[in-house]
Design a protein around this motif. Sequence first.
Motif, PDB file in Angstrom:
ATOM      1  N   LEU A  91       1.564 -13.840  -6.083  1.00  0.00           N
ATOM      2  CA  LEU A  91       1.607 -12.698  -7.014  1.00  0.00           C
ATOM      3  C   LEU A  91       1.762 -11.430  -6.179  1.00  0.00           C
ATOM      4  O   LEU A  91       1.080 -11.271  -5.165  1.00  0.00           O
ATOM      5  CB  LEU A  91       0.317 -12.614  -7.845  1.00  0.00           C
ATOM      6  CG  LEU A  91       0.185 -11.398  -8.770  1.00  0.00           C
ATOM      7  CD1 LEU A  91       1.226 -11.442  -9.892  1.00  0.00           C
ATOM      8  CD2 LEU A  91      -1.221 -11.311  -9.384  1.00  0.00           C
ATOM      9  N   ILE A  92       2.670 -10.545  -6.617  1.00  0.00           N
ATOM     10  CA  ILE A  92       2.862  -9.270  -5.911  1.00  0.00           C
ATOM     11  C   ILE A  92       2.443  -8.145  -6.862  1.00  0.00           C
ATOM     12  O   ILE A  92       2.868  -8.123  -8.027  1.00  0.00           O
ATOM     13  CB  ILE A  92       4.352  -9.052  -5.521  1.00  0.00           C
ATOM     14  CG1 ILE A  92       4.934 -10.270  -4.799  1.00  0.00           C
ATOM     15  CG2 ILE A  92       4.508  -7.780  -4.698  1.00  0.00           C
ATOM     16  CD1 ILE A  92       4.442 -10.506  -3.412  1.00  0.00           C
ATOM     17  N   ILE A  93       1.636  -7.222  -6.344  1.00  0.00           N
ATOM     18  CA  ILE A  93       1.255  -6.052  -7.138  1.00  0.00           C
ATOM     19  C   ILE A  93       1.739  -4.809  -6.388  1.00  0.00           C
ATOM     20  O   ILE A  93       1.403  -4.622  -5.211  1.00  0.00           O
ATOM     21  CB  ILE A  93      -0.276  -5.987  -7.364  1.00  0.00           C
ATOM     22  CG1 ILE A  93      -0.770  -7.274  -8.041  1.00  0.00           C
ATOM     23  CG2 ILE A  93      -0.632  -4.764  -8.215  1.00  0.00           C
ATOM     24  CD1 ILE A  93      -2.279  -7.296  -8.301  1.00  0.00           C
ATOM     25  N   GLY A  94       2.526  -3.986  -7.043  1.00  0.00           N
ATOM     26  CA  GLY A  94       2.997  -2.737  -6.440  1.00  0.00           C
ATOM     27  C   GLY A  94       2.198  -1.587  -7.013  1.00  0.00           C
ATOM     28  O   GLY A  94       2.130  -1.431  -8.237  1.00  0.00           O
ATOM     29  N   VAL A  95       1.571  -0.790  -6.137  1.00  0.00           N
ATOM     30  CA  VAL A  95       0.752   0.344  -6.587  1.00  0.00           C
ATOM     31  C   VAL A  95       1.242   1.593  -5.879  1.00  0.00           C
ATOM     32  O   VAL A  95       1.160   1.676  -4.646  1.00  0.00           O
ATOM     33  CB  VAL A  95      -0.740   0.140  -6.220  1.00  0.00           C
ATOM     34  CG1 VAL A  95      -1.585   1.265  -6.809  1.00  0.00           C
ATOM     35  CG2 VAL A  95      -1.245  -1.212  -6.682  1.00  0.00           C
ATOM     36  N   GLY A  96       1.743   2.564  -6.619  1.00  0.00           N
ATOM     37  CA  GLY A  96       2.176   3.797  -5.965  1.00  0.00           C
ATOM     38  C   GLY A  96       3.276   4.469  -6.748  1.00  0.00           C
ATOM     39  O   GLY A  96       3.501   4.192  -7.936  1.00  0.00           O
ATOM     40  N   GLY A  97       3.982   5.359  -6.052  1.00  0.00           N
ATOM     41  CA  GLY A  97       5.148   5.972  -6.666  1.00  0.00           C
ATOM     42  C   GLY A  97       6.315   5.001  -6.626  1.00  0.00           C
ATOM     43  O   GLY A  97       6.147   3.802  -6.329  1.00  0.00           O
ATOM     44  N   GLY A  98       7.505   5.525  -6.886  1.00  0.00           N
ATOM     45  CA  GLY A  98       8.700   4.672  -6.890  1.00  0.00           C
ATOM     46  C   GLY A  98       8.897   3.956  -5.567  1.00  0.00           C
ATOM     47  O   GLY A  98       9.394   2.825  -5.535  1.00  0.00           O
ATOM     48  N   SER A  99       8.497   4.599  -4.462  1.00  0.00           N
ATOM     49  CA  SER A  99       8.737   3.986  -3.148  1.00  0.00           C
ATOM     50  C   SER A  99       7.993   2.657  -3.025  1.00  0.00           C
ATOM     51  O   SER A  99       8.577   1.640  -2.635  1.00  0.00           O
ATOM     52  CB  SER A  99       8.292   4.946  -2.032  1.00  0.00           C
ATOM     53  OG  SER A  99       9.022   6.147  -2.124  1.00  0.00           O
ATOM     54  N   ALA A 100       6.713   2.638  -3.358  1.00  0.00           N
ATOM     55  CA  ALA A 100       5.928   1.391  -3.245  1.00  0.00           C
ATOM     56  C   ALA A 100       6.354   0.382  -4.314  1.00  0.00           C
ATOM     57  O   ALA A 100       6.479  -0.822  -4.027  1.00  0.00           O
ATOM     58  CB  ALA A 100       4.441   1.704  -3.375  1.00  0.00           C
ATOM     59  N   MET A 101       6.571   0.847  -5.534  1.00  0.00           N
ATOM     60  CA  MET A 101       6.932  -0.106  -6.605  1.00  0.00           C
ATOM     61  C   MET A 101       8.297  -0.743  -6.335  1.00  0.00           C
ATOM     62  O   MET A 101       8.478  -1.953  -6.562  1.00  0.00           O
ATOM     63  CB  MET A 101       6.938   0.601  -7.963  1.00  0.00           C
ATOM     64  CG  MET A 101       5.558   0.976  -8.461  1.00  0.00           C
ATOM     65  SD  MET A 101       5.560   1.491 -10.192  1.00  0.00           S
ATOM     66  CE  MET A 101       6.396   3.060 -10.094  1.00  0.00           C
ATOM     67  N   ASP A 102       9.260   0.059  -5.842  1.00  0.00           N
ATOM     68  CA  ASP A 102      10.596  -0.497  -5.566  1.00  0.00           C
ATOM     69  C   ASP A 102      10.516  -1.584  -4.504  1.00  0.00           C
ATOM     70  O   ASP A 102      11.177  -2.628  -4.603  1.00  0.00           O
ATOM     71  CB  ASP A 102      11.544   0.606  -5.080  1.00  0.00           C
ATOM     72  CG  ASP A 102      12.135   1.403  -6.230  1.00  0.00           C
ATOM     73  OD1 ASP A 102      11.687   1.205  -7.374  1.00  0.00           O
ATOM     74  OD2 ASP A 102      13.047   2.216  -5.985  1.00  0.00           O
ATOM     75  N   LEU A 103       9.688  -1.331  -3.479  1.00  0.00           N
ATOM     76  CA  LEU A 103       9.570  -2.331  -2.408  1.00  0.00           C
ATOM     77  C   LEU A 103       8.867  -3.579  -2.915  1.00  0.00           C
ATOM     78  O   LEU A 103       9.233  -4.704  -2.561  1.00  0.00           O
ATOM     79  CB  LEU A 103       8.800  -1.731  -1.227  1.00  0.00           C
ATOM     80  CG  LEU A 103       9.574  -0.690  -0.416  1.00  0.00           C
ATOM     81  CD1 LEU A 103       8.651  -0.009   0.584  1.00  0.00           C
ATOM     82  CD2 LEU A 103      10.759  -1.327   0.309  1.00  0.00           C
ATOM     83  N   ALA A 104       7.857  -3.395  -3.756  1.00  0.00           N
ATOM     84  CA  ALA A 104       7.105  -4.546  -4.272  1.00  0.00           C
ATOM     85  C   ALA A 104       8.012  -5.469  -5.081  1.00  0.00           C
ATOM     86  O   ALA A 104       7.995  -6.697  -4.909  1.00  0.00           O
ATOM     87  CB  ALA A 104       5.938  -4.057  -5.122  1.00  0.00           C
ATOM     88  N   LYS A 105       8.834  -4.901  -5.950  1.00  0.00           N
ATOM     89  CA  LYS A 105       9.671  -5.787  -6.783  1.00  0.00           C
ATOM     90  C   LYS A 105      10.786  -6.426  -5.966  1.00  0.00           C
ATOM     91  O   LYS A 105      11.154  -7.583  -6.181  1.00  0.00           O
ATOM     92  CB  LYS A 105      10.186  -5.070  -8.034  1.00  0.00           C
ATOM     93  CG  LYS A 105      10.931  -3.791  -7.858  1.00  0.00           C
ATOM     94  CD  LYS A 105      11.432  -3.322  -9.241  1.00  0.00           C
ATOM     95  CE  LYS A 105      11.370  -1.848  -9.430  1.00  0.00           C
ATOM     96  NZ  LYS A 105      12.118  -1.365 -10.581  1.00  0.00           N
ATOM     97  N   LEU A 106      11.283  -5.676  -4.983  1.00  0.00           N
ATOM     98  CA  LEU A 106      12.297  -6.232  -4.083  1.00  0.00           C
ATOM     99  C   LEU A 106      11.731  -7.446  -3.347  1.00  0.00           C
ATOM    100  O   LEU A 106      12.364  -8.508  -3.275  1.00  0.00           O
ATOM    101  CB  LEU A 106      12.697  -5.145  -3.073  1.00  0.00           C
ATOM    102  CG  LEU A 106      13.786  -5.494  -2.088  1.00  0.00           C
ATOM    103  CD1 LEU A 106      15.148  -5.419  -2.780  1.00  0.00           C
ATOM    104  CD2 LEU A 106      13.762  -4.540  -0.897  1.00  0.00           C
ATOM    105  N   ALA A 107      10.510  -7.280  -2.818  1.00  0.00           N
ATOM    106  CA  ALA A 107       9.883  -8.366  -2.052  1.00  0.00           C
ATOM    107  C   ALA A 107       9.614  -9.570  -2.953  1.00  0.00           C
ATOM    108  O   ALA A 107       9.822 -10.715  -2.542  1.00  0.00           O
ATOM    109  CB  ALA A 107       8.585  -7.868  -1.421  1.00  0.00           C
ATOM    110  N   ALA A 108       9.161  -9.307  -4.177  1.00  0.00           N
ATOM    111  CA  ALA A 108       8.841 -10.411  -5.086  1.00  0.00           C
ATOM    112  C   ALA A 108      10.081 -11.269  -5.352  1.00  0.00           C
ATOM    113  O   ALA A 108      10.009 -12.500  -5.385  1.00  0.00           O
ATOM    114  CB  ALA A 108       8.278  -9.858  -6.403  1.00  0.00           C
TER     115      ALA A 108
END
Length: 393
Positions: A91-108
């Motif tokens: 499970l990947i959780i992205g917490v932050g602005g667009g920078s952290a969320m974009d990386l989280a979904k990319l990694a997932a």
Amino acid sequence: MSVSRIVFTSLNYVGWGALDNLLPEVERFSPKKILVVTDPALEKIGLVQRVTDPLAQRGYDVQLYTDVVPEPPLETGEKLVSFTREGKFDLIIGVGGGSAMDLAKLAAVLAVHEGKVADYLNLTGTKKVEKKGLPKILIPTTSGTGSEVTNISVLSLDTTKDVVTHDYLLADVAIVDPQLTVSVPPRVTAATGIDALTHAVEAYVSVNASPTSDGLALQAIRLIARSLRKAVENGADKQARIDMSNGSYLAGLAFFNAGVAGVHALAYPLGGQFHIAHGESNAVLLPYVMGYIRKSCTKRMADILNALGGNSSFLSEEEASYKCVEELERIVRDVGIPRTLGGFNIPESALESLTKDAVQQKRLLARSPLPLLEDDIRTIYQSAFRGVVTEPK
Ligand code: NAD
């Protein structure tokens, strides 16, 4: 009659206290190993702990990844994807602005694919996203990008930006809690807020606009127009933060479905070449792009004027569209963002390379109600440099 393709994420919680839904949602996925992607500043101020502490207390194996920088470059994405592949997370959780969320979904998503992130870029990539990837929960801490409900990850390249895009990048769950945005400093509140406004404005005039995206975009503009200045002036203003969270979320849904266009196409090279924050790049260009394309969408500009809090009742469509551009200029100025490219120390000699890069953004330019060719783009950059809105000859 045309048919609109409308996509929404599967489940969203939006409102003050929405974070309370995190644990039950995580439980649904029965994860053995969770990766939380965030930026280091949010760990420092204790914000990300509001996500990780309850998970750790419940006995989950949680690993924190904080190697995130604003406007993340491609290499940051490559590093995180390798890390995620090796880590065997579920499970990947992205917490932050667009920078952290974009990386989280990319990694997932790319955790279950082969090759480099570069292979999947929209402009130059050769591979296609084919699998849904790991489940992902996105939790924004700025009110701006709408990344929690879009299907793109933006990465900075040497001179511009590019995206990885596929519906598999959509979050399984988005949790939009305005409480998490109270600590955003005024300058970031201003930039991210104008980013959200730009999403809504561009979605509303997009050639792909639909009755669904129109409703989302106009409501987003109303909420942002009535609360952005207040949120910048006083970050603790609860109602302003609630409006901005709702506004950026709605704007995200609107532009994900209708697309953004010229402002973003011209803003990407400002981010790539001069490392200007995404929201500020959009803000400095918004009045000039909208002023330039005004004639192609006067009725829609009149609607935007009303949503911004103006009144078009006693104006012709033409007059209302001019007034709309003035209102957009006013809100950018009121939140303290420089009004010209010079205000960001961009020299006139850079306009040619900015133009050459913006022309490449065909995916974005295709949504503009006025086709924007190389000469148009050059003229818009020149007007943003001089600080004078111009129109096509
Ligand atoms: P960001 O994520 O880069 O964050 C900006 C700054 O704000 C950082 O220094 C961060 O530490 C700080 N910050 C974030 N939340 C905070 C909080 N609650 N309290 C205090 N500080 C906080 O900025 P952003 O504008 O949210 O995201 C920009 C990125 O998103 C860019 O790369 C842009 O291209 C991308 N983007 C993506 C989409 C999409 O749909 N995926 C849309 C628009 C923009």
